[in-house]
Design an enzyme around this catalytic site. Structure first.
Site, PDB file in Angstrom:
ATOM      1  N   CYS A   1       0.828  -1.210   0.000  1.00 27.05           N
ATOM      2  CA  CYS A   1       0.000   0.000   0.000  1.00 27.05           C
ATOM      3  C   CYS A   1       0.864   1.263   0.000  1.00 27.05           C
ATOM      4  CB  CYS A   1      -0.951  -0.023   1.184  1.00 27.05           C
ATOM      5  SG  CYS A   1      -0.202  -0.546   2.738  1.00 27.05           S
TER       6      CYS A   1
HETATM    7  N1  NAP Z   1      -3.816  -4.547   5.236  1.00 27.77           N
HETATM    8  C1  NAP Z   1      -3.353  -3.864   4.205  1.00 27.77           C
HETATM    9  O1  NAP Z   1      -3.586  -2.652   4.075  1.00 27.77           O
HETATM   10  C2  NAP Z   1      -2.525  -4.545   3.138  1.00 27.77           C
HETATM   11  C3  NAP Z   1      -2.159  -3.789   2.021  1.00 27.77           C
HETATM   12  C4  NAP Z   1      -1.380  -4.380   1.023  1.00 27.77           C
HETATM   13  C5  NAP Z   1      -0.968  -5.691   1.170  1.00 27.77           C
HETATM   14  N2  NAP Z   1      -1.319  -6.394   2.284  1.00 27.77           N
HETATM   15  C6  NAP Z   1      -0.835  -7.772   2.392  1.00 27.77           C
HETATM   16  O2  NAP Z   1      -1.934  -8.660   2.266  1.00 27.77           O
HETATM   17  C7  NAP Z   1      -1.708  -9.802   3.073  1.00 27.77           C
HETATM   18  C8  NAP Z   1      -2.868  -9.936   4.037  1.00 27.77           C
HETATM   19  O3  NAP Z   1      -2.909  -8.767   4.838  1.00 27.77           O
HETATM   20  P1  NAP Z   1      -4.108  -8.475   5.836  1.00 27.77           P
HETATM   21  O4  NAP Z   1      -3.972  -7.086   6.257  1.00 27.77           O
HETATM   22  O5  NAP Z   1      -5.388  -8.943   5.241  1.00 27.77           O
HETATM   23  O6  NAP Z   1      -3.710  -9.435   7.053  1.00 27.77           O
HETATM   24  P2  NAP Z   1      -4.660 -10.077   8.151  1.00 27.77           P
HETATM   25  O7  NAP Z   1      -5.875  -9.247   8.321  1.00 27.77           O
HETATM   26  O8  NAP Z   1      -3.798 -10.328   9.335  1.00 27.77           O
HETATM   27  O9  NAP Z   1      -5.080 -11.467   7.508  1.00 27.77           O
HETATM   28  C9  NAP Z   1      -4.150 -12.525   7.342  1.00 27.77           C
HETATM   29  C10 NAP Z   1      -4.852 -13.730   6.742  1.00 27.77           C
HETATM   30  O10 NAP Z   1      -3.931 -14.818   6.626  1.00 27.77           O
HETATM   31  C11 NAP Z   1      -4.335 -15.924   7.472  1.00 27.77           C
HETATM   32  N3  NAP Z   1      -3.122 -16.401   8.122  1.00 27.77           N
HETATM   33  C12 NAP Z   1      -2.401 -15.766   9.062  1.00 27.77           C
HETATM   34  N4  NAP Z   1      -1.292 -16.482   9.378  1.00 27.77           N
HETATM   35  C13 NAP Z   1      -1.316 -17.581   8.598  1.00 27.77           C
HETATM   36  C14 NAP Z   1      -0.451 -18.712   8.450  1.00 27.77           C
HETATM   37  N5  NAP Z   1       0.675 -18.824   9.172  1.00 27.77           N
HETATM   38  N6  NAP Z   1      -0.789 -19.660   7.563  1.00 27.77           N
HETATM   39  C15 NAP Z   1      -1.915 -19.563   6.832  1.00 27.77           C
HETATM   40  N7  NAP Z   1      -2.784 -18.511   6.952  1.00 27.77           N
HETATM   41  C16 NAP Z   1      -2.468 -17.538   7.807  1.00 27.77           C
HETATM   42  C17 NAP Z   1      -5.371 -15.347   8.427  1.00 27.77           C
HETATM   43  O11 NAP Z   1      -6.399 -16.255   8.748  1.00 27.77           O
HETATM   44  P3  NAP Z   1      -6.255 -17.485   9.744  1.00 27.77           P
HETATM   45  O12 NAP Z   1      -5.364 -17.012  10.864  1.00 27.77           O
HETATM   46  O13 NAP Z   1      -7.646 -17.801  10.133  1.00 27.77           O
HETATM   47  O14 NAP Z   1      -5.623 -18.557   8.916  1.00 27.77           O
HETATM   48  C18 NAP Z   1      -5.996 -14.250   7.583  1.00 27.77           C
HETATM   49  O15 NAP Z   1      -6.948 -14.800   6.695  1.00 27.77           O
HETATM   50  C19 NAP Z   1      -0.359  -9.586   3.779  1.00 27.77           C
HETATM   51  O16 NAP Z   1       0.662 -10.237   3.070  1.00 27.77           O
HETATM   52  C20 NAP Z   1      -0.195  -8.095   3.720  1.00 27.77           C
HETATM   53  O17 NAP Z   1       1.159  -7.686   3.759  1.00 27.77           O
HETATM   54  C21 NAP Z   1      -2.102  -5.861   3.252  1.00 27.77           C
END
Ligand code: NAP
Length: 337
Positions: free
Chosen positions: A148
Protein backbone atom coordinates in the site's frame (compact mmCIF):
# COMPACT_ATOMS: atom_id res chain seq x y z
CA UNK A 1 -24.91 -14.64 -16.80
CA UNK A 2 -22.30 -17.45 -16.67
CA UNK A 3 -19.65 -16.94 -14.04
CA UNK A 4 -16.88 -18.73 -15.80
CA UNK A 5 -13.75 -17.90 -13.76
CA UNK A 6 -13.51 -20.08 -10.64
CA UNK A 7 -11.83 -18.07 -7.90
CA UNK A 8 -10.24 -19.19 -4.65
CA UNK A 9 -9.12 -16.80 -1.92
CA UNK A 10 -6.49 -17.90 0.59
CA UNK A 11 -6.63 -15.90 3.81
CA UNK A 12 -10.17 -14.76 3.13
CA UNK A 13 -10.96 -13.63 6.67
CA UNK A 14 -8.20 -11.00 6.91
CA UNK A 15 -8.71 -7.37 5.93
CA UNK A 16 -7.29 -7.75 2.41
CA UNK A 17 -9.11 -11.07 1.93
CA UNK A 18 -12.47 -9.78 3.10
CA UNK A 19 -12.22 -6.70 0.90
CA UNK A 20 -11.30 -8.93 -2.03
CA UNK A 21 -14.27 -11.26 -1.45
CA UNK A 22 -16.65 -8.29 -1.40
CA UNK A 23 -15.20 -7.04 -4.70
CA UNK A 24 -15.28 -10.47 -6.37
CA UNK A 25 -18.87 -11.01 -5.25
CA UNK A 26 -19.96 -8.22 -7.59
CA UNK A 27 -17.79 -9.39 -10.50
CA UNK A 28 -20.11 -10.69 -13.22
CA UNK A 29 -17.59 -13.26 -14.52
CA UNK A 30 -16.30 -14.67 -11.25
CA UNK A 31 -17.64 -17.55 -9.20
CA UNK A 32 -16.26 -17.52 -5.65
CA UNK A 33 -15.69 -21.22 -5.12
CA UNK A 34 -13.21 -21.59 -2.26
CA UNK A 35 -12.28 -19.40 0.69
CA UNK A 36 -9.66 -20.48 3.19
CA UNK A 37 -8.81 -19.64 6.79
CA UNK A 38 -7.07 -21.79 9.37
CA UNK A 39 -9.06 -20.41 12.28
CA UNK A 40 -12.46 -20.58 10.54
CA UNK A 41 -12.03 -23.88 8.66
CA UNK A 42 -15.32 -25.77 8.74
CA UNK A 43 -17.29 -22.67 9.79
CA UNK A 44 -19.96 -21.21 7.47
CA UNK A 45 -18.93 -18.45 5.08
CA UNK A 46 -22.17 -16.64 5.90
CA UNK A 47 -20.97 -15.93 9.45
CA UNK A 48 -18.09 -13.81 8.10
CA UNK A 49 -19.92 -12.46 5.04
CA UNK A 50 -23.51 -11.92 6.20
CA UNK A 51 -24.23 -9.41 3.42
CA UNK A 52 -23.14 -11.76 0.61
CA UNK A 53 -24.97 -14.82 -0.66
CA UNK A 54 -22.13 -17.28 -0.11
CA UNK A 55 -22.90 -20.89 0.64
CA UNK A 56 -20.60 -23.48 2.18
CA UNK A 57 -17.81 -23.39 4.72
CA UNK A 58 -14.28 -22.07 4.98
CA UNK A 59 -11.58 -24.54 3.94
CA UNK A 60 -8.25 -24.97 5.69
CA UNK A 61 -6.43 -24.80 2.32
CA UNK A 62 -7.49 -23.93 -1.21
CA UNK A 63 -7.30 -26.63 -3.93
CA UNK A 64 -5.80 -24.95 -7.00
CA UNK A 65 -6.75 -27.85 -9.28
CA UNK A 66 -10.36 -26.72 -8.87
CA UNK A 67 -9.67 -23.01 -9.44
CA UNK A 68 -8.70 -20.81 -12.37
CA UNK A 69 -7.23 -18.16 -10.10
CA UNK A 70 -5.97 -18.14 -6.53
CA UNK A 71 -5.89 -14.79 -4.76
CA UNK A 72 -3.42 -15.10 -1.90
CA UNK A 73 -4.10 -12.77 1.02
CA UNK A 74 -1.72 -14.56 3.37
CA UNK A 75 1.10 -12.99 5.37
CA UNK A 76 4.51 -12.77 3.68
CA UNK A 77 6.59 -15.97 3.74
CA UNK A 78 3.40 -18.08 4.07
CA UNK A 79 2.01 -17.98 0.53
CA UNK A 80 5.47 -18.10 -1.10
CA UNK A 81 5.82 -21.79 -0.24
CA UNK A 82 2.34 -22.56 -1.58
CA UNK A 83 2.49 -20.60 -4.85
CA UNK A 84 4.44 -23.20 -6.84
CA UNK A 85 1.80 -25.82 -6.00
CA UNK A 86 -1.02 -23.48 -6.97
CA UNK A 87 0.64 -22.78 -10.32
CA UNK A 88 1.29 -26.49 -10.91
CA UNK A 89 -2.37 -27.11 -10.06
CA UNK A 90 -3.22 -24.97 -13.09
CA UNK A 91 -4.35 -21.75 -11.42
CA UNK A 92 -3.00 -18.29 -12.01
CA UNK A 93 -1.94 -16.58 -8.80
CA UNK A 94 -2.56 -13.00 -7.66
CA UNK A 95 -0.54 -12.47 -4.49
CA UNK A 96 -1.22 -9.54 -2.13
CA UNK A 97 1.84 -10.25 -0.01
CA UNK A 98 5.43 -9.11 -0.48
CA UNK A 99 6.65 -12.59 -1.45
CA UNK A 100 7.18 -12.02 -5.17
CA UNK A 101 7.62 -8.26 -5.42
CA UNK A 102 11.42 -8.10 -5.30
CA UNK A 103 13.26 -9.45 -8.34
CA UNK A 104 16.49 -10.00 -6.40
CA UNK A 105 16.21 -13.12 -4.19
CA UNK A 106 19.13 -11.96 -2.03
CA UNK A 107 16.94 -9.10 -0.75
CA UNK A 108 14.41 -11.40 0.97
CA UNK A 109 16.61 -12.43 3.94
CA UNK A 110 17.53 -8.75 4.36
CA UNK A 111 13.93 -7.51 4.56
CA UNK A 112 11.84 -10.61 5.36
CA UNK A 113 14.20 -12.54 7.64
CA UNK A 114 14.36 -15.76 5.61
CA UNK A 115 15.62 -17.16 2.33
CA UNK A 116 12.96 -17.10 -0.37
CA UNK A 117 11.29 -20.54 -0.47
CA UNK A 118 10.70 -20.40 -4.25
CA UNK A 119 13.31 -18.08 -5.81
CA UNK A 120 12.84 -19.74 -9.21
CA UNK A 121 9.40 -18.10 -9.39
CA UNK A 122 10.66 -14.53 -8.99
CA UNK A 123 11.50 -14.15 -12.67
CA UNK A 124 7.94 -15.21 -13.58
CA UNK A 125 6.25 -12.72 -11.28
CA UNK A 126 4.85 -9.50 -12.72
CA UNK A 127 4.79 -6.47 -10.40
CA UNK A 128 1.08 -5.75 -10.15
CA UNK A 129 0.98 -2.02 -10.72
CA UNK A 130 -1.12 -1.56 -13.87
CA UNK A 131 0.00 2.04 -14.38
CA UNK A 132 3.50 0.68 -15.09
CA UNK A 133 3.07 -2.94 -16.15
CA UNK A 134 -0.25 -3.33 -17.94
CA UNK A 135 1.24 -5.10 -20.98
CA UNK A 136 3.11 -7.68 -18.88
CA UNK A 137 0.04 -8.27 -16.74
CA UNK A 138 -1.96 -9.45 -19.76
CA UNK A 139 -0.09 -12.75 -19.85
CA UNK A 140 0.93 -12.98 -16.19
CA UNK A 141 0.58 -16.31 -14.42
CA UNK A 142 1.89 -14.91 -11.13
CA UNK A 143 1.16 -11.34 -10.06
CA UNK A 144 2.87 -9.64 -7.10
CA UNK A 145 0.53 -6.85 -6.06
CA UNK A 146 2.61 -4.02 -4.55
CA UNK A 147 2.30 -2.85 -0.97
CA UNK A 148 0.00 0.00 0.00
CA UNK A 149 2.79 2.44 0.85
CA UNK A 150 4.63 1.38 -2.29
CA UNK A 151 1.65 1.94 -4.56
CA UNK A 152 1.15 5.47 -3.22
CA UNK A 153 4.87 6.31 -3.33
CA UNK A 154 5.56 4.89 -6.79
CA UNK A 155 2.47 6.53 -8.30
CA UNK A 156 3.43 9.83 -6.62
CA UNK A 157 6.93 9.74 -8.10
CA UNK A 158 6.90 7.77 -11.37
CA UNK A 159 6.15 10.73 -13.69
CA UNK A 160 8.78 12.94 -12.02
CA UNK A 161 11.44 10.23 -12.26
CA UNK A 162 10.52 9.28 -15.83
CA UNK A 163 10.62 12.87 -17.03
CA UNK A 164 13.99 13.58 -15.39
CA UNK A 165 12.60 16.46 -13.35
CA UNK A 166 13.97 15.23 -10.00
CA UNK A 167 16.92 17.43 -9.02
CA UNK A 168 17.88 15.91 -5.66
CA UNK A 169 17.38 13.05 -3.23
CA UNK A 170 13.71 12.32 -2.58
CA UNK A 171 12.04 12.24 0.84
CA UNK A 172 8.75 10.38 1.24
CA UNK A 173 6.81 11.07 4.42
CA UNK A 174 3.94 8.57 4.50
CA UNK A 175 0.99 8.00 6.85
CA UNK A 176 -1.12 4.86 7.09
CA UNK A 177 -4.38 3.92 8.76
CA UNK A 178 -4.32 1.07 11.26
CA UNK A 179 -5.95 -1.54 8.98
CA UNK A 180 -2.64 -1.51 7.09
CA UNK A 181 -1.29 -3.71 9.88
CA UNK A 182 -3.90 -6.43 9.29
CA UNK A 183 -6.65 -7.81 11.45
CA UNK A 184 -4.67 -9.71 14.06
CA UNK A 185 -4.72 -7.96 17.43
CA UNK A 186 -1.45 -6.62 18.82
CA UNK A 187 -0.17 -3.97 21.19
CA UNK A 188 0.93 -1.70 18.36
CA UNK A 189 -2.59 -1.53 16.95
CA UNK A 190 -4.44 -1.51 20.29
CA UNK A 191 -7.09 1.27 20.38
CA UNK A 192 -5.68 3.00 23.44
CA UNK A 193 -2.16 2.96 21.97
CA UNK A 194 -3.16 4.32 18.56
CA UNK A 195 -6.14 6.57 19.21
CA UNK A 196 -5.32 10.32 19.33
CA UNK A 197 -1.66 9.55 18.67
CA UNK A 198 0.70 9.77 15.70
CA UNK A 199 4.15 8.30 15.40
CA UNK A 200 6.86 7.35 12.94
CA UNK A 201 8.24 3.83 12.77
CA UNK A 202 10.75 1.72 10.79
CA UNK A 203 13.01 4.76 10.52
CA UNK A 204 16.06 2.63 9.70
CA UNK A 205 14.21 1.20 6.68
CA UNK A 206 10.69 -0.07 5.98
CA UNK A 207 10.07 -3.25 3.97
CA UNK A 208 8.33 -1.33 1.20
CA UNK A 209 11.45 0.73 0.50
CA UNK A 210 13.22 -1.87 -1.72
CA UNK A 211 10.18 -2.35 -3.97
CA UNK A 212 9.77 1.41 -4.36
CA UNK A 213 13.47 1.68 -5.29
CA UNK A 214 13.27 -1.30 -7.66
CA UNK A 215 10.36 0.21 -9.59
CA UNK A 216 11.60 3.80 -9.68
CA UNK A 217 15.13 2.80 -10.70
CA UNK A 218 13.65 0.73 -13.53
CA UNK A 219 12.14 3.97 -14.85
CA UNK A 220 15.62 5.17 -15.66
CA UNK A 221 16.97 6.82 -12.53
CA UNK A 222 19.77 4.45 -11.46
CA UNK A 223 21.33 6.96 -9.10
CA UNK A 224 18.06 7.57 -7.26
CA UNK A 225 18.35 8.16 -3.51
CA UNK A 226 15.22 8.10 -1.42
CA UNK A 227 14.39 8.31 2.27
CA UNK A 228 11.05 6.74 3.22
CA UNK A 229 9.54 7.23 6.68
CA UNK A 230 6.15 5.67 7.50
CA UNK A 231 3.81 6.86 10.24
CA UNK A 232 0.84 5.18 11.89
CA UNK A 233 -2.18 7.51 11.94
CA UNK A 234 -5.25 7.11 14.16
CA UNK A 235 -7.65 6.27 11.33
CA UNK A 236 -9.06 2.96 10.10
CA UNK A 237 -7.88 3.15 6.51
CA UNK A 238 -5.96 5.28 4.03
CA UNK A 239 -2.43 6.12 2.93
CA UNK A 240 -1.09 9.61 2.37
CA UNK A 241 2.39 9.90 0.87
CA UNK A 242 3.95 13.37 0.81
CA UNK A 243 7.05 13.44 -1.39
CA UNK A 244 9.70 16.17 -1.47
CA UNK A 245 12.51 16.77 -3.97
CA UNK A 246 14.29 19.71 -5.63
CA UNK A 247 12.67 20.80 -8.86
CA UNK A 248 14.72 20.46 -12.00
CA UNK A 249 12.70 22.76 -14.23
CA UNK A 250 9.47 24.53 -13.33
CA UNK A 251 6.44 23.26 -11.45
CA UNK A 252 4.45 23.82 -14.65
CA UNK A 253 6.74 21.38 -16.46
CA UNK A 254 6.31 18.92 -13.61
CA UNK A 255 2.51 19.23 -13.75
CA UNK A 256 2.65 18.66 -17.49
CA UNK A 257 4.68 15.49 -16.98
CA UNK A 258 2.09 14.09 -14.56
CA UNK A 259 -0.84 15.00 -16.79
CA UNK A 260 0.82 13.23 -19.71
CA UNK A 261 1.89 10.17 -17.71
CA UNK A 262 -1.55 9.54 -16.27
CA UNK A 263 -3.64 10.51 -19.29
CA UNK A 264 -6.13 7.71 -19.88
CA UNK A 265 -5.34 5.92 -16.62
CA UNK A 266 -8.66 4.93 -15.06
CA UNK A 267 -7.60 4.80 -11.43
CA UNK A 268 -4.82 7.34 -10.96
CA UNK A 269 -6.03 10.90 -11.16
CA UNK A 270 -4.08 14.11 -10.97
CA UNK A 271 -6.22 16.40 -8.84
CA UNK A 272 -6.09 20.20 -8.43
CA UNK A 273 -5.95 20.24 -4.61
CA UNK A 274 -3.83 18.14 -2.29
CA UNK A 275 -6.05 15.12 -1.49
CA UNK A 276 -7.11 13.89 1.92
CA UNK A 277 -7.28 10.13 2.47
CA UNK A 278 -11.04 10.36 2.94
CA UNK A 279 -11.50 11.39 -0.68
CA UNK A 280 -10.03 8.08 -1.85
CA UNK A 281 -11.53 6.04 0.96
CA UNK A 282 -13.29 2.82 -0.13
CA UNK A 283 -12.33 3.42 -3.77
CA UNK A 284 -9.72 2.06 -6.16
CA UNK A 285 -8.42 5.55 -6.94
CA UNK A 286 -4.99 6.95 -6.26
CA UNK A 287 -5.27 10.75 -6.16
CA UNK A 288 -2.09 12.67 -6.95
CA UNK A 289 -1.43 16.38 -6.51
CA UNK A 290 1.63 18.20 -7.82
CA UNK A 291 2.70 21.37 -6.01
CA UNK A 292 5.82 23.23 -4.94
CA UNK A 293 7.14 25.36 -2.10
CA UNK A 294 9.71 27.59 -3.74
CA UNK A 295 12.10 25.28 -5.60
CA UNK A 296 11.04 22.21 -3.65
CA UNK A 297 8.45 20.01 -5.35
CA UNK A 298 5.80 18.63 -3.01
CA UNK A 299 3.79 15.77 -4.51
CA UNK A 300 1.04 14.16 -2.45
CA UNK A 301 -0.77 10.90 -3.16
CA UNK A 302 -3.77 9.46 -1.31
CA UNK A 303 -5.33 6.02 -1.64
CA UNK A 304 -7.22 3.41 0.32
CA UNK A 305 -4.74 0.82 1.56
CA UNK A 306 -7.25 -2.03 1.31
CA UNK A 307 -8.54 -1.17 -2.16
CA UNK A 308 -5.98 0.48 -4.51
CA UNK A 309 -3.34 -0.50 -1.94
CA UNK A 310 -4.30 -4.22 -1.94
CA UNK A 311 -7.52 -6.01 -2.95
CA UNK A 312 -8.80 -3.52 -5.52
CA UNK A 313 -5.47 -3.44 -7.29
CA UNK A 314 -5.47 -7.26 -7.15
CA UNK A 315 -8.84 -7.31 -8.92
CA UNK A 316 -7.56 -4.71 -11.41
CA UNK A 317 -4.60 -6.99 -12.22
CA UNK A 318 -6.92 -10.00 -12.43
CA UNK A 319 -9.16 -8.14 -14.88
CA UNK A 320 -6.18 -7.34 -17.10
CA UNK A 321 -4.77 -10.89 -16.90
CA UNK A 322 -8.12 -12.51 -17.75
CA UNK A 323 -9.09 -10.06 -20.46
CA UNK A 324 -11.91 -8.26 -18.67
CA UNK A 325 -12.45 -4.53 -18.63
CA UNK A 326 -9.90 -3.18 -16.13
CA UNK A 327 -12.59 -1.50 -14.00
CA UNK A 328 -14.95 -4.46 -13.65
CA UNK A 329 -16.21 -4.77 -10.06
CA UNK A 330 -14.27 -1.63 -9.12
CA UNK A 331 -16.79 0.99 -10.14
CA UNK A 332 -18.22 1.87 -6.77
CA UNK A 333 -17.03 2.11 -3.24
CA UNK A 334 -16.77 -0.76 -0.77
CA UNK A 335 -18.22 0.31 2.55
CA UNK A 336 -16.41 -1.85 5.09
CA UNK A 337 -14.56 -1.39 7.41
N1 NAP B 1 -3.82 -4.55 5.24
C1 NAP B 1 -3.35 -3.86 4.20
O1 NAP B 1 -3.59 -2.65 4.08
C2 NAP B 1 -2.52 -4.54 3.14
C3 NAP B 1 -2.16 -3.79 2.02
C4 NAP B 1 -1.38 -4.38 1.02
C5 NAP B 1 -0.97 -5.69 1.17
N2 NAP B 1 -1.32 -6.39 2.28
C6 NAP B 1 -0.83 -7.77 2.39
O2 NAP B 1 -1.93 -8.66 2.27
C7 NAP B 1 -1.71 -9.80 3.07
C8 NAP B 1 -2.87 -9.94 4.04
O3 NAP B 1 -2.91 -8.77 4.84
P1 NAP B 1 -4.11 -8.48 5.84
O4 NAP B 1 -3.97 -7.09 6.26
O5 NAP B 1 -5.39 -8.94 5.24
O6 NAP B 1 -3.71 -9.44 7.05
P2 NAP B 1 -4.66 -10.08 8.15
O7 NAP B 1 -5.87 -9.25 8.32
O8 NAP B 1 -3.80 -10.33 9.34
O9 NAP B 1 -5.08 -11.47 7.51
C9 NAP B 1 -4.15 -12.53 7.34
C10 NAP B 1 -4.85 -13.73 6.74
O10 NAP B 1 -3.93 -14.82 6.63
C11 NAP B 1 -4.33 -15.92 7.47
N3 NAP B 1 -3.12 -16.40 8.12
C12 NAP B 1 -2.40 -15.77 9.06
N4 NAP B 1 -1.29 -16.48 9.38
C13 NAP B 1 -1.32 -17.58 8.60
C14 NAP B 1 -0.45 -18.71 8.45
N5 NAP B 1 0.68 -18.82 9.17
N6 NAP B 1 -0.79 -19.66 7.56
C15 NAP B 1 -1.91 -19.56 6.83
N7 NAP B 1 -2.78 -18.51 6.95
C16 NAP B 1 -2.47 -17.54 7.81
C17 NAP B 1 -5.37 -15.35 8.43
O11 NAP B 1 -6.40 -16.26 8.75
P3 NAP B 1 -6.26 -17.48 9.74
O12 NAP B 1 -5.36 -17.01 10.86
O13 NAP B 1 -7.65 -17.80 10.13
O14 NAP B 1 -5.62 -18.56 8.92
C18 NAP B 1 -6.00 -14.25 7.58
O15 NAP B 1 -6.95 -14.80 6.69
C19 NAP B 1 -0.36 -9.59 3.78
O16 NAP B 1 0.66 -10.24 3.07
C20 NAP B 1 -0.19 -8.09 3.72
O17 NAP B 1 1.16 -7.69 3.76
C21 NAP B 1 -2.10 -5.86 3.25
Amino acid sequence: MTKHVRAAVAGANGYAGMTLVHLLARHPDVAIEQLSSRSLAGKPLASTFPLLSLEGDFLSEVDASKADVVFSCLPHNVGAAKAAGWLEGGARVIDMSADFRLKDASQYPVWYRQEHPAPELLARAVFGLPELHEEDLKSAQLVAVPGCYSTASILALAPAVTSGLVGSDIVVDAKSGVSGAGRSPGLGVHFSEVNESLGAYAIAGHRHLPEVMQELRALGHNGLRLTFVPHLAPMTRGILATCYFDLKGSVEELRGAYAEFYAGQPFTRVVPESPATKLASHTNFCLVHVGAQGEKAVVTAALDNLVKGAAGQGVECFNIAFGFDRGTALESAIQWP
